[in-house]
Design a protein around this motif. Structure first.
Motif, PDB file in Angstrom:
ATOM      1  N   LEU A 442      30.117 -11.485  25.456  1.00 28.00           N
ATOM      2  CA  LEU A 442      29.433 -10.997  24.277  1.00 28.00           C
ATOM      3  C   LEU A 442      27.772 -11.348  24.264  1.00 28.00           C
ATOM      4  CD1 LEU A 442      31.949 -11.780  21.509  1.00 28.00           C
ATOM      5  CD2 LEU A 442      31.242  -9.506  22.352  1.00 28.00           C
ATOM      6  N   ALA A 443      27.456 -12.373  24.781  1.00 33.62           N
ATOM      7  CA  ALA A 443      26.047 -12.909  24.684  1.00 33.62           C
ATOM      8  C   ALA A 443      25.241 -12.098  26.183  1.00 33.62           C
ATOM      9  CB  ALA A 443      26.121 -14.528  25.198  1.00 33.62           C
ATOM     10  N   TRP A 444      25.981 -11.676  26.898  1.00 37.04           N
ATOM     11  CA  TRP A 444      25.176 -11.029  27.924  1.00 37.04           C
ATOM     12  C   TRP A 444      24.871  -9.581  27.369  1.00 37.04           C
ATOM     13  CZ3 TRP A 444      23.474 -12.658  32.339  1.00 37.04           C
ATOM     14  CH2 TRP A 444      23.018 -11.656  33.560  1.00 37.04           C
ATOM     15  N   ASP A 445      25.893  -9.015  26.689  1.00 38.44           N
ATOM     16  CA  ASP A 445      25.528  -7.673  26.112  1.00 38.44           C
ATOM     17  C   ASP A 445      24.734  -7.892  24.553  1.00 38.44           C
ATOM     18  OD1 ASP A 445      26.862  -5.454  28.074  1.00 38.44           O
ATOM     19  OD2 ASP A 445      28.384  -7.095  27.820  1.00 38.44           O
ATOM     20  N   GLY A 446      24.148  -8.520  24.316  1.00 35.46           N
ATOM     21  CA  GLY A 446      23.387  -8.537  23.003  1.00 35.46           C
ATOM     22  C   GLY A 446      23.563  -9.673  22.183  1.00 35.46           C
ATOM     23  N   GLY A 447      24.598 -10.500  22.241  1.00 39.33           N
ATOM     24  CA  GLY A 447      24.808 -11.573  21.599  1.00 39.33           C
ATOM     25  C   GLY A 447      25.422 -11.496  20.161  1.00 39.33           C
ATOM     26  N   SER A 448      25.582 -10.315  19.639  1.00 42.00           N
ATOM     27  CA  SER A 448      25.926  -9.931  18.244  1.00 42.00           C
ATOM     28  C   SER A 448      27.759  -9.749  18.286  1.00 42.00           C
ATOM     29  CB  SER A 448      25.557  -8.624  17.919  1.00 42.00           C
ATOM     30  OG  SER A 448      25.931  -8.149  16.513  1.00 42.00           O
ATOM     31  N   PRO A 449      28.224 -10.521  17.488  1.00 45.36           N
ATOM     32  CA  PRO A 449      29.691 -10.411  17.468  1.00 45.36           C
ATOM     33  C   PRO A 449      30.267  -8.920  17.171  1.00 45.36           C
ATOM     34  CG  PRO A 449      29.132 -12.204  15.949  1.00 45.36           C
ATOM     35  CD  PRO A 449      27.910 -11.511  16.571  1.00 45.36           C
ATOM     36  N   SER A 450      29.379  -8.061  16.416  1.00 44.76           N
ATOM     37  CA  SER A 450      29.837  -6.490  16.338  1.00 44.76           C
ATOM     38  C   SER A 450      29.891  -5.841  17.477  1.00 44.76           C
ATOM     39  CB  SER A 450      28.892  -5.934  15.306  1.00 44.76           C
ATOM     40  OG  SER A 450      27.372  -6.294  15.837  1.00 44.76           O
ATOM     41  N   ALA A 451      29.036  -6.401  18.808  1.00 41.97           N
ATOM     42  CA  ALA A 451      29.016  -5.381  19.917  1.00 41.97           C
ATOM     43  C   ALA A 451      30.495  -5.491  20.480  1.00 41.97           C
ATOM     44  CB  ALA A 451      28.172  -6.346  21.044  1.00 41.97           C
ATOM     45  N   ILE A 452      31.463  -6.229  19.898  1.00 37.65           N
ATOM     46  CA  ILE A 452      32.779  -5.904  20.727  1.00 37.65           C
ATOM     47  C   ILE A 452      33.313  -4.808  20.409  1.00 37.65           C
ATOM     48  CG2 ILE A 452      33.916  -7.260  18.655  1.00 37.65           C
ATOM     49  CD1 ILE A 452      35.866  -8.736  20.784  1.00 37.65           C
ATOM     50  N   PHE A 453      32.867  -3.879  19.432  1.00 43.90           N
ATOM     51  CA  PHE A 453      33.479  -2.879  18.982  1.00 43.90           C
ATOM     52  C   PHE A 453      32.936  -1.608  19.852  1.00 43.90           C
ATOM     53  CE2 PHE A 453      33.824  -5.457  15.075  1.00 43.90           C
ATOM     54  CZ  PHE A 453      35.080  -5.180  14.820  1.00 43.90           C
ATOM     55  N   ASP A 454      31.931  -1.983  20.662  1.00 44.06           N
ATOM     56  CA  ASP A 454      31.602  -0.969  21.677  1.00 44.06           C
ATOM     57  C   ASP A 454      32.477  -0.985  22.764  1.00 44.06           C
ATOM     58  OD1 ASP A 454      29.903  -0.726  24.447  1.00 44.06           O
ATOM     59  OD2 ASP A 454      28.892   0.608  22.636  1.00 44.06           O
TER      60      ASP A 454
END
Length: 498
Positions: A442-454
């Motif tokens: 998650l940190a590598w792909d932006g660091g936002s917890p909402s990025a998991i929905f991508d």
């Protein structure tokens, strides 16, 4: 009152010093120091409060007043508080003990009135003893708890001592029951008998009151309650006998009128063994072994077997002397437990070189335990220590063991190491590593917890299932390597000893 407190503290200090002159016992030195400080602080006020010039006369006056003010006043009331009266009698007994000690230093005769009062106190203290829940002395029959039909039924059943073979020199006392007989024959402690008497009565009464349909209100013990309590008590013992392929020692008579008495005797014996075993309760199969032999002896006594040498009824193999069960059965087993514990602490032995409660109890999981015999042989392998190690005698002194028949650990032997921290908490470590992997993604792909929905990020996060499978495979391979290593070590050790 202050005068008596001073004399009482002085007598307590003198008695403590007589019992332990060197103050080596736990807390004895602190006790003596506190008493001396209190005596020094209250010396002058105590002297000013004196009425008589002599200590003995002062104590006699105080004893007389105490007897009239507390004991006689409580006796004259219609509903005397049993607990207060018991406490008053015990205090009066201590007062007379102090009076006797003071009278030894001054040649004065004790007044006849005080001697008569002391005889009454002495007689009453035999019956009005301390109790937990049930006051079972003759003067407490009108207490509220003793009026319950279930309690009366259990007490009446226990007091059925008809046909029991008492020793010839036994002095009978009022309201004797089957637990008193067991105490006399097997040598149990008096306080243990008192506690287990209440225990058994309450067990029977609690089951009796729950029976459906309700039993008759007459004071007669319900056979259903007796059978249910007996079934619960001997559940583990019967399993132990079945596991070792041995017949239990719970044999009942053919005469129907004696069946209830025998059942109560078997239950009373088990509770007395359990109550006096103390730390041996952590070894339930060991208690089963002890009970197996003692119940067999009980059956021999109840069957009327007579010794061909003396013509008297048979006694336990270890003798029925006072406190014989504690000294000859419990103490030897506890000594070996104490030795093993000291060896683990003082010698810093490996975990495989000393036995704890579970290891000692596993000895009684096999029929080999019957090699101990009855009474238990002191030279049996169960009581031996490994060669080359120090054992400890009753006084705590080191001595070399005389034999090398140490049984050691019988079944599972735990090998303790630093790696057990990871082995015992493997799920926690795997969970933490997987969480760390997910947070790094998650940190590598932006660091936002909402990025998991991508969708792309979610696919990467699902890779921790692969990581978990690889870690479980590694754990399995590591366990297999450890097993092979321990197996090779076992083969080498066995080959060396051979």
């Amino acid at each position: 009152m202050m005068f008596f407190n001073g004399l009482g503290r002085f007598y307590a200090f003198e008695k403590a010093h007589r019992l332990d002159p060197t103050s080596s016992g736990r807390g004895v030195r602190q006790f003596k120091t506190a008493l001396l400080q209190r005596l020094e602080r209250e010396n002058n006020p105590t002297l000013k409060g004196r009425v008589q010039r002599s200590d003995t006369r002062e104590m006699q006056t105080f004893y007389r007043e105490y007897f009239k003010k507390y004991i006689q006043a409580l006796q004259n009331t219609e509903k005397a508080d049993r607990a207060q009266l018991t406490k008053a009698y015990q205090t009066a007994a201590v007062l007379f003990e102090v009076l006797k000690a003071v009278n030894q230093t001054q040649a004065l005769e004790v007044e006849p009135e005080i001697l008569r009062a002391h005889d009454e106190v002495k007689e009453k203290t035999k019956t009005l003893g301390p109790y937990n829940i049930l006051p079972l002395d003759p003067d407490s029959a009108n207490q509220a708890i003793m009026r319950y039909p279930e309690i009366q039924a259990a007490v009446s059943a226990l007091r059925n001592i008809r046909g029991l073979p008492w020793p010839k020199n036994h002095k009978k006392k009022p309201n004797e029951d089957i637990l008193d007989w067991l105490q006399v024959m097997f040598g149990f402690q008096e306080d243990n008998v008192s506690n287990q008497r209440e225990h058994l009565i309450l067990l029977l009464a609690n089951v009796h009151i729950r029976q459906i349909p309700k039993p008759d209100q007459q004071p007669k013990l319900d056979e259903r309650a007796l059978t249910e309590v007996m079934k619960k008590l001997f559940k583990n013992y019967k399993k132990w006998c079945k596991y070792l392929n041995r017949k239990s020692s719970l044999w009942l008579p053919t005469i129907q009128q004696e069946v209830q008495q025998w059942k109560l005797l078997y239950m009373g014996l088990y509770l007395l063994i359990w109550g006096e075993a103390a730390n041996l309760r952590f070894m339930p199969e060991c208690l089963c072994y002890i009970y197996h032999h003692m119940a067999f002896e009980l059956y021999g006594m109840l069957s009327g077997n007579v010794s061909p040498m003396t013509g008297e009824h048979i006694k336990p193999a270890y003798g029925g002397d006072k406190e014989a069960f504690l000294t000859k059965v419990v103490t030897p087993i506890y000594n070996i437990i104490s030795m093993e514990a000291k060896k683990s602490k003082e010698q810093k032995s490996k975990h495989s070189q000393w036995r704890n409660y579970d290891d000692l109890n596993e000895y009684f999981w096999s029929v080999d335990c019957f090699r101990l015999g009855w009474p238990m042989r002191a030279d049996a392998d169960f009581f031996c220590q490994p060669p080359g190690s120090l054992s400890y005698n009753k006084n705590g002194e080191n001595h070399q063991p005389s034999t090398d028949l140490w049984t050691g650990k019988i079944n599972f032997v735990e090998i303790r190491s630093f790696w057990h921290v990871f082995r015992s908490f493997d799920r926690m470590w795997i969970f933490l590593i997987l969480c760390l992997q997910a947070m790094i993604i998650l940190a590598w792909d932006g660091g936002s917890p909402s990025a998991i929905f991508d969708a792309e990020v979610f696919k990467k996060v699902l890779s921790f299932f692969i990581t978990a499978a690889v870690m479980r495979l590694g754990q399995g391979l590591l366990c297999l390597c450890c097993f092979l290593l321990y197996f090779i070590m076992f083969i080498c050790e066995a080959w060396t000893s051979f």
